[in-house]
Motif scaffolding. Sequence first.
Motif, PDB file in Angstrom:
ATOM      1  N   GLU A 124      13.809  57.933 -17.354  1.00  0.00           N
ATOM      2  CA  GLU A 124      14.430  56.908 -18.197  1.00  0.00           C
ATOM      3  C   GLU A 124      15.828  56.552 -17.683  1.00  0.00           C
ATOM      4  O   GLU A 124      16.208  55.373 -17.663  1.00  0.00           O
ATOM      5  N   PHE A 136      10.967  52.193 -23.880  1.00  0.00           N
ATOM      6  CA  PHE A 136      10.596  53.602 -23.795  1.00  0.00           C
ATOM      7  C   PHE A 136       9.771  53.984 -25.012  1.00  0.00           C
ATOM      8  O   PHE A 136      10.176  53.762 -26.151  1.00  0.00           O
ATOM      9  N   THR A 193      13.693  51.722 -27.699  1.00  0.00           N
ATOM     10  CA  THR A 193      13.039  53.028 -27.616  1.00  0.00           C
ATOM     11  C   THR A 193      12.307  53.291 -28.914  1.00  0.00           C
ATOM     12  O   THR A 193      12.875  53.128 -30.004  1.00  0.00           O
TER      13      THR A 193
END
Length: 286
Positions: A124, A136, A193
């Motif tokens: 990441e 993500f 995310t």
Amino acid sequence: MILVTGATGHLGTAVIDQLLKHTSTENFVALARSEEKAKALKDKGVQVRIGDFDDPASLEKAFAGIDKLLLISTVAQNRGEQQKAVVEVAKKAGVQHIVYTGVSLKDLSTSAIKWLMASHFETEDAIKESGLVYTFLHNALYTDVIPMYVGEHVFEAGIYLPAGDGKAPFALRREMGEAVANVLLQDGHENKTYEITGSELYSYTDVAQALSELSGKSVSYTNADPTEFTEKLKQFGVPEFAILLTAGFAEDQKNHQFEEVTNDLENLLGRKPLALKEALKEIYKL
């Protein structure tokens, strides 16, 4: 154009199946390591490109013309190096957006398998440093792997794991795959995310109870001693890497590393994910 790595694996297959339902095969391609591995994909009408994470030159060709890349984390011991190389090639090839499937974990620094989990977050970091748009997806533990952890004789011998009373928000891999496909096909997920978890936390006591109710048999859960557990796996001839993984995931669950629940999976699906009992019924065909 979307490219799906890991397309011949379990999660990759779930993603491909969802893409086939919701978009034309002209809009996505799958990455496979060989023509032989790609046969099932081609039989579905999926466009396939051949590439290997350990061969950057093959990836350069495979990534040509790709706008959005789904990087499904590998299980290789050199995962970190592989995936950083993928990011570098993606940047060079003109990919605009990387969707990466990592792990939902409370505290990397205290994880029993930090040596493995760290590569998720290193990947990441590499994606962020590349300047590419990212999404993500921090995946919780798959309900689908429960049979592997509890063994094929679970209905006779019960569950024997050193997981204590720790819990996890288990979720079905196919529902995670559906959520991933939705992210790939939709706008609005840029630089976000998501914690991809089930809607509730479950211990292995809960797993044992659900299996008991589904099968009509009495399935028990024994909180195993970690050393004895490891020795038993060695006696059964389980490979060392598999022992490290099984014992490590059990220890992290015992230490409450996976105890986080969000609505992210529900929101991406547009419905609640299946609860543990219904998911186990599907997996065990009960």
